[in-house]
Design an enzyme around this catalytic site. Structure first.
Site, mmCIF file in Angstrom:
data_model
loop_
_atom_site.group_PDB
_atom_site.id
_atom_site.type_symbol
_atom_site.label_atom_id
_atom_site.label_comp_id
_atom_site.label_asym_id
_atom_site.label_seq_id
_atom_site.Cartn_x
_atom_site.Cartn_y
_atom_site.Cartn_z
ATOM 1 N N LYS A 63 19.381 -80.816 -49.826
ATOM 2 C CA LYS A 63 20.536 -79.996 -49.404
ATOM 3 C C LYS A 63 20.386 -79.487 -47.980
ATOM 4 O O LYS A 63 21.370 -79.102 -47.352
ATOM 5 C CB LYS A 63 20.743 -78.822 -50.368
ATOM 6 C CG LYS A 63 21.020 -79.309 -51.771
ATOM 7 C CD LYS A 63 22.197 -78.669 -52.429
ATOM 8 C CE LYS A 63 22.660 -79.567 -53.568
ATOM 9 N NZ LYS A 63 23.616 -79.087 -54.443
ATOM 10 N N LYS A 71 29.085 -83.918 -57.076
ATOM 11 C CA LYS A 71 30.312 -83.523 -56.383
ATOM 12 C C LYS A 71 30.124 -83.521 -54.868
ATOM 13 O O LYS A 71 31.078 -83.574 -54.132
ATOM 14 C CB LYS A 71 30.759 -82.129 -56.842
ATOM 15 C CG LYS A 71 29.803 -81.032 -56.460
ATOM 16 C CD LYS A 71 30.395 -79.668 -56.728
ATOM 17 C CE LYS A 71 29.453 -78.568 -56.301
ATOM 18 N NZ LYS A 71 28.269 -78.424 -57.121
ATOM 19 N N LYS A 75 22.313 -90.092 -57.632
ATOM 20 C CA LYS A 75 22.969 -89.504 -58.809
ATOM 21 C C LYS A 75 24.439 -89.169 -58.498
ATOM 22 O O LYS A 75 24.776 -88.844 -57.353
ATOM 23 C CB LYS A 75 22.230 -88.249 -59.295
ATOM 24 C CG LYS A 75 22.418 -87.028 -58.451
ATOM 25 C CD LYS A 75 22.116 -85.738 -59.221
ATOM 26 C CE LYS A 75 22.559 -84.563 -58.345
ATOM 27 N NZ LYS A 75 22.719 -83.300 -58.990
HETATM 28 N N1 AQP Z 1 24.637 -87.127 -62.227
HETATM 29 C C1 AQP Z 1 24.223 -86.332 -63.201
HETATM 30 N N2 AQP Z 1 23.727 -86.858 -64.333
HETATM 31 C C2 AQP Z 1 23.292 -86.066 -65.353
HETATM 32 N N3 AQP Z 1 23.339 -84.715 -65.308
HETATM 33 C C3 AQP Z 1 23.852 -84.141 -64.194
HETATM 34 N N4 AQP Z 1 24.048 -82.853 -63.845
HETATM 35 C C4 AQP Z 1 24.598 -82.802 -62.611
HETATM 36 N N5 AQP Z 1 24.774 -84.064 -62.135
HETATM 37 C C5 AQP Z 1 24.310 -84.912 -63.095
HETATM 38 C C6 AQP Z 1 23.714 -81.720 -64.710
HETATM 39 O O1 AQP Z 1 24.842 -80.874 -64.781
HETATM 40 C C7 AQP Z 1 24.401 -79.530 -64.990
HETATM 41 C C8 AQP Z 1 25.121 -78.610 -64.043
HETATM 42 O O2 AQP Z 1 24.548 -78.792 -62.760
HETATM 43 P P1 AQP Z 1 24.934 -78.042 -61.473
HETATM 44 O O3 AQP Z 1 25.354 -76.668 -61.723
HETATM 45 O O4 AQP Z 1 23.869 -78.343 -60.457
HETATM 46 O O5 AQP Z 1 26.198 -78.841 -61.229
HETATM 47 P P2 AQP Z 1 26.955 -79.120 -60.022
HETATM 48 O O6 AQP Z 1 26.416 -78.425 -58.840
HETATM 49 O O7 AQP Z 1 28.336 -78.859 -60.423
HETATM 50 O O8 AQP Z 1 26.588 -80.680 -60.049
HETATM 51 P P3 AQP Z 1 26.549 -81.693 -58.941
HETATM 52 O O9 AQP Z 1 27.812 -82.431 -58.895
HETATM 53 O O10 AQP Z 1 25.297 -82.489 -59.160
HETATM 54 O O11 AQP Z 1 26.443 -80.798 -57.677
HETATM 55 P P4 AQP Z 1 25.586 -80.902 -56.397
HETATM 56 O O12 AQP Z 1 26.243 -81.949 -55.595
HETATM 57 O O13 AQP Z 1 25.730 -79.529 -55.824
HETATM 58 O O14 AQP Z 1 24.188 -81.250 -56.800
HETATM 59 C C9 AQP Z 1 22.898 -79.518 -64.787
HETATM 60 O O15 AQP Z 1 22.250 -79.466 -66.035
HETATM 61 C C10 AQP Z 1 22.635 -80.832 -64.115
HETATM 62 O O16 AQP Z 1 21.343 -81.338 -64.428
#
Ligand code: AQP
Length: 326
Positions: A111, A195, A192
């Site tokens: 990040k 968002k 992975k």
């Molecule tokens: N790609 C993924 N596969 C499996 N699990 C995932 N999680 C997130 N991406 C994947 C799981 O979702 C839960 C919430 O995570 P978070 O609060 O980090 O979610 P987020 O920020 O809304 O998810 P993003 O899209 O992955 O955001 P960024 O881009 O900010 O990193 C967790 O249990 C996570 O493991």
């Protein structure tokens, strides 16, 4: 009864990775455990947010969780900032964590990479996450694979605290499901699904209309050898599709692969299966969106229940570290 806790950030729509890696397991576990789920709005503030959009996104995320099947009669759903104990225990965790161990966190490296400036919150993020979990005497934390390292840090911090100040925290363990624990980006299947990736074509949002889900899956990157086989290292794109299909059909990815010899039919069936998997979620979301008052009511009740537990654990932590009782 096993205490389960997990959280999700309010920013961005629920994407398929969140749903398959985390939220669908939360829906299952609420039947058997004392389950607590949190919209972690303080975590999202590590990056600047537009205040009005942010407020709306927090309610929307809670609505998505309920649409996914979290039932306020079976679990506790609340917003992190409604329980001030999270911020207080986070500070105590920051004073327990070492600078070096936070610097080693993969998510911090990802990040902060290429950014001119990142908030101190991005660095301290895992301490707030540790506080979230430890405040509820949590036994198990169902999360996606990407959170494993943060969970290990949470355990280390709790063990360190307990050995310095005496038994205070329950040591939580991560629960990471096998299939779809790491849903990959459809356009770049070695990364992975998330968002924050630049190309939205690689991500399926759980509220995407069926035609868009189908289009994204049909355009998913695969490989040139034309063989349908489950092998995450050698065939990440095809294996990702097989995992999506397998989860939707409740079979193993290997046995899902047995039915296909070409990518076209695999993509068609995967798209159909994902559309069907998300249909009930989309219908419930449409119904709940018409009643934001109800969602706010659920969150208010949830905050009351969460506060009662969190305050007890925080008092224990304050006492053990030597803060004068209030
Ligand atoms: N790609 C993924 N596969 C499996 N699990 C995932 N999680 C997130 N991406 C994947 C799981 O979702 C839960 C919430 O995570 P978070 O609060 O980090 O979610 P987020 O920020 O809304 O998810 P993003 O899209 O992955 O955001 P960024 O881009 O900010 O990193 C967790 O249990 C996570 O493991």
């Amino acid at each position: 009864m096993t205490r389960v806790f997990s959280g999700i950030q309010p920013t961005g729509d629920l994407q398929l990775g969140n749903y398959l890696g985390a939220v669908r397991h939360w829906v299952e576990v609420q039947e058997t455990a004392d389950a607590i789920f949190c919209v972690v709005d303080l975590h999202a503030l590590t990056f600047a947010q537009d205040p009005a959009l942010f407020r709306a996104a927090t309610i929307r995320k809670a609505t998505e969780l309920m649409a996914a099947g979290l039932d306020p009669d079976r679990c506790t759903i609340f917003v992190q900032s409604h329980v001030p104990a999270h911020a207080e225990l986070a500070w105590l965790m920051e004073c327990t964590a070492a600078f070096g161990e936070l610097r080693r966190m993969t998510q911090f490296k990802e990040k902060s990479e290429g950014q001119d400036s990142v908030s101190a919150g991005v660095f301290a993020y895992p301490c707030l996450m540790a506080a979230d979990i430890l405040l509820y005497d949590t036994d198990e934390v169902p999360v996606g694979e990407d959170q494993r390292q943060h969970l290990e840090l949470t355990r280390d911090l709790a063990l360190r605290w307990n050995s310095r100040y005496g038994d205070t925290f329950v040591i939580p363990k991560p629960v990471i499901a096998g299939v779809a624990a790491r849903v990959m980006d459809l356009q770049e299947p070695t990364a992975k699904m998330s968002k924050s990736r630049p190309n939205p074509q690689g991500r399926i949002d759980a509220l995407d209309p069926p035609a868009e889900i189908t289009r994204k899956i049909k355009r998913a990157v695969t490989d040139a050898d034309g063989e349908v086989r489950y092998d995450r290292a050698a065939k990440p794109g095809v294996s990702n599709l097989l995992e999506l299909l397998a989860v939707a059909r409740n079979v193993s990815p290997q046995s899902a692969a047995d039915h296909y010899s070409q990518y076209g039919p695999l993509k068609t069936d995967t798209a159909e299966a994902v559309v069907e998997l998300l249909r009930p979620f989309q219908e419930r979301f449409a119904a709940l969106s018409g009643d934001p008052g109800y969602v706010r009511e659920v969150l208010a009740k949830g905050a009351g229940k969460a506060t009662a537990i969190a305050e007890t654990v925080l008092r224990r932590a304050r006492e053990s570290i030597g803060l004068v009782p209030r």
